[in-house]
Design a protein around this motif. Sequence first.
Motif, PDB file in Angstrom:
ATOM      1  N   ARG A 122     -83.988   4.889  65.027  1.00  0.00           N
ATOM      2  CA  ARG A 122     -82.893   5.864  65.788  1.00  0.00           C
ATOM      3  C   ARG A 122     -81.588   5.207  66.166  1.00  0.00           C
ATOM      4  O   ARG A 122     -81.243   5.374  67.186  1.00  0.00           O
ATOM      5  CB  ARG A 122     -83.440   6.596  66.880  1.00  0.00           C
ATOM      6  CG  ARG A 122     -84.742   7.485  66.411  1.00  0.00           C
ATOM      7  CD  ARG A 122     -85.536   8.262  67.583  1.00  0.00           C
ATOM      8  NE  ARG A 122     -85.659   7.330  68.965  1.00  0.00           N
ATOM      9  CZ  ARG A 122     -86.590   6.444  69.217  1.00  0.00           C
ATOM     10  NH1 ARG A 122     -87.379   6.318  68.051  1.00  0.00           N
ATOM     11  NH2 ARG A 122     -86.599   5.639  70.179  1.00  0.00           N
ATOM     12  N   ALA A 123     -81.301   4.168  65.150  1.00  0.00           N
ATOM     13  CA  ALA A 123     -80.028   3.394  65.544  1.00  0.00           C
ATOM     14  C   ALA A 123     -78.779   4.361  65.415  1.00  0.00           C
ATOM     15  O   ALA A 123     -78.520   5.103  64.508  1.00  0.00           O
ATOM     16  CB  ALA A 123     -80.027   2.077  64.848  1.00  0.00           C
ATOM     17  N   ALA A 124     -77.872   4.053  66.318  1.00  0.00           N
ATOM     18  CA  ALA A 124     -76.529   5.043  66.358  1.00  0.00           C
ATOM     19  C   ALA A 124     -75.340   4.149  66.952  1.00  0.00           C
ATOM     20  O   ALA A 124     -75.790   3.517  67.950  1.00  0.00           O
ATOM     21  CB  ALA A 124     -76.826   6.403  66.986  1.00  0.00           C
ATOM     22  N   CYS A 125     -73.956   4.479  66.485  1.00  0.00           N
ATOM     23  CA  CYS A 125     -73.014   4.111  67.181  1.00  0.00           C
ATOM     24  C   CYS A 125     -72.045   5.240  67.231  1.00  0.00           C
ATOM     25  O   CYS A 125     -72.054   6.174  66.711  1.00  0.00           O
ATOM     26  CB  CYS A 125     -72.208   2.965  66.054  1.00  0.00           C
ATOM     27  SG  CYS A 125     -73.329   1.515  65.704  1.00  0.00           S
ATOM     28  N   VAL A 126     -71.028   5.018  68.311  1.00  0.00           N
ATOM     29  CA  VAL A 126     -69.935   5.756  68.485  1.00  0.00           C
ATOM     30  C   VAL A 126     -68.622   5.197  68.153  1.00  0.00           C
ATOM     31  O   VAL A 126     -68.413   3.807  68.501  1.00  0.00           O
ATOM     32  CB  VAL A 126     -70.162   6.273  69.971  1.00  0.00           C
ATOM     33  CG1 VAL A 126     -68.953   7.130  70.651  1.00  0.00           C
ATOM     34  CG2 VAL A 126     -71.380   7.024  70.275  1.00  0.00           C
ATOM     35  N   THR A 127     -67.837   6.020  67.576  1.00  0.00           N
ATOM     36  CA  THR A 127     -66.711   5.432  67.280  1.00  0.00           C
ATOM     37  C   THR A 127     -65.515   6.390  67.537  1.00  0.00           C
ATOM     38  O   THR A 127     -65.442   7.755  67.473  1.00  0.00           O
ATOM     39  CB  THR A 127     -66.486   4.861  65.993  1.00  0.00           C
ATOM     40  OG1 THR A 127     -66.527   6.183  65.028  1.00  0.00           O
ATOM     41  CG2 THR A 127     -67.471   3.874  65.243  1.00  0.00           C
ATOM     42  N   PHE A 128     -64.174   5.937  67.807  1.00  0.00           N
ATOM     43  CA  PHE A 128     -62.955   6.615  68.231  1.00  0.00           C
ATOM     44  C   PHE A 128     -62.185   6.412  67.276  1.00  0.00           C
ATOM     45  O   PHE A 128     -61.773   4.959  67.082  1.00  0.00           O
ATOM     46  CB  PHE A 128     -62.565   6.556  69.533  1.00  0.00           C
ATOM     47  CG  PHE A 128     -63.373   7.256  70.459  1.00  0.00           C
ATOM     48  CD1 PHE A 128     -63.025   8.422  71.092  1.00  0.00           C
ATOM     49  CD2 PHE A 128     -64.548   6.625  70.892  1.00  0.00           C
ATOM     50  CE1 PHE A 128     -63.985   9.272  71.916  1.00  0.00           C
ATOM     51  CE2 PHE A 128     -65.556   7.539  71.993  1.00  0.00           C
ATOM     52  CZ  PHE A 128     -65.204   8.561  72.487  1.00  0.00           C
ATOM     53  N   ASP A 129     -61.168   7.097  66.613  1.00  0.00           N
ATOM     54  CA  ASP A 129     -60.027   6.700  65.641  1.00  0.00           C
ATOM     55  C   ASP A 129     -58.639   6.835  66.678  1.00  0.00           C
ATOM     56  O   ASP A 129     -58.679   7.943  67.290  1.00  0.00           O
ATOM     57  CB  ASP A 129     -60.141   7.556  64.653  1.00  0.00           C
ATOM     58  CG  ASP A 129     -61.276   6.964  63.520  1.00  0.00           C
ATOM     59  OD1 ASP A 129     -61.857   6.059  63.855  1.00  0.00           O
ATOM     60  OD2 ASP A 129     -61.156   7.479  62.438  1.00  0.00           O
ATOM     61  N   ASP A 130     -57.774   6.434  66.158  1.00  0.00           N
ATOM     62  CA  ASP A 130     -56.380   6.409  66.326  1.00  0.00           C
ATOM     63  C   ASP A 130     -55.843   5.798  67.679  1.00  0.00           C
ATOM     64  O   ASP A 130     -54.809   5.160  67.863  1.00  0.00           O
ATOM     65  CB  ASP A 130     -56.005   8.002  66.325  1.00  0.00           C
ATOM     66  CG  ASP A 130     -56.202   8.816  65.003  1.00  0.00           C
ATOM     67  OD1 ASP A 130     -56.369   8.041  64.093  1.00  0.00           O
ATOM     68  OD2 ASP A 130     -56.433  10.000  65.178  1.00  0.00           O
ATOM     69  N   GLY A 131     -56.396   6.090  68.771  1.00  0.00           N
ATOM     70  CA  GLY A 131     -55.975   5.256  70.098  1.00  0.00           C
ATOM     71  C   GLY A 131     -55.260   6.068  71.115  1.00  0.00           C
ATOM     72  O   GLY A 131     -54.462   5.982  71.697  1.00  0.00           O
TER      73      GLY A 131
END
Length: 316
Positions: free
Chosen positions: A75-84
């Motif tokens: 159940r590996a997961a990552c959180v990402t955000f784009d743009d800034g």
Amino acid sequence: MLLRSLLTLLSPGGRRGRLSILIYHRVLPEPDPLLSGDPDAARFRWQMELLARHFNPLPLPEAVQRLREGTLPPRAACVTFDDGYADNAEVALPILQSVGVPATFFIAVGYLNGGRMFNDTLIETVRRLPAGEVDLTPEGLGRRAVATDSDRVALCKALIGQFKYREPAARNREVEALPARLGIQLPEDLMMRDDQVRQLADAGMEIGGHTVSHPILARQAPDEARREIGGGREALEKLLGRPVRLFAYPNGRPGKDYAAEHVAMVRECGYEAAVSTAVGAADPSADPYQLPRFTPWDDTPTRFGLRLARNLAGRP
């Protein structure tokens, strides 16, 4: 427990492991009818709590390495955000810290310190239009009624669609001319300042490249695309004094927004991995320079959890 068991079945870890990478752009202080795709703080908190409870959230660089090695946890997961966006530091960061979820923030450096992306110029212009009728004939949309939130949402979509794929320099001039023509003053604090990018990095969050001005790379000349990809990295490394290892393709649809030549450029510019917006979860056979991601739109924990499971199953 049923959801956790289902997720473990779909993502058992090791050489059969699958990596879920979530995309966010903004986390709003309060719900906003013009930005319904972006969660407010309350929704983002329960999403991160659910992720922490049922998944194993990892920093993206670690997850990429373990994906290559076949050593992902279940159940590996990552959180990402784009743009800034500034609310990444002001609203999202305290929630991530309180829940214990790491995240990666992909920054388009040309908009730091008072810049504004073209879509936000359009949205914030529409937000400030007085009720009634607006003449958008110069923009190719004729006269439009503006009375309800639904009217404003529809108008935002129409304007963004009208300008999205135009040549960036011309697009920016034409978009900025709209509020000037209508006499509308726009906010200048939507995007992060340099010190907020440093704040994220100092808090242990990963900072990644997202070009300088967020162009559609497939519509750029090769030299321009390379300058965008490499220039963003150089600016962030100068700002942070540390390596920038990860990249996110603007818009991110393979074959439409970027091509194989841009994947090669990302590698040649020194990035170690990159993410797209192709939906799905990554398995050990995935190209580390084109990792899939998906956006969790759901507004209830049950639907959110089920969408995470469907994404792992290849049916997002």
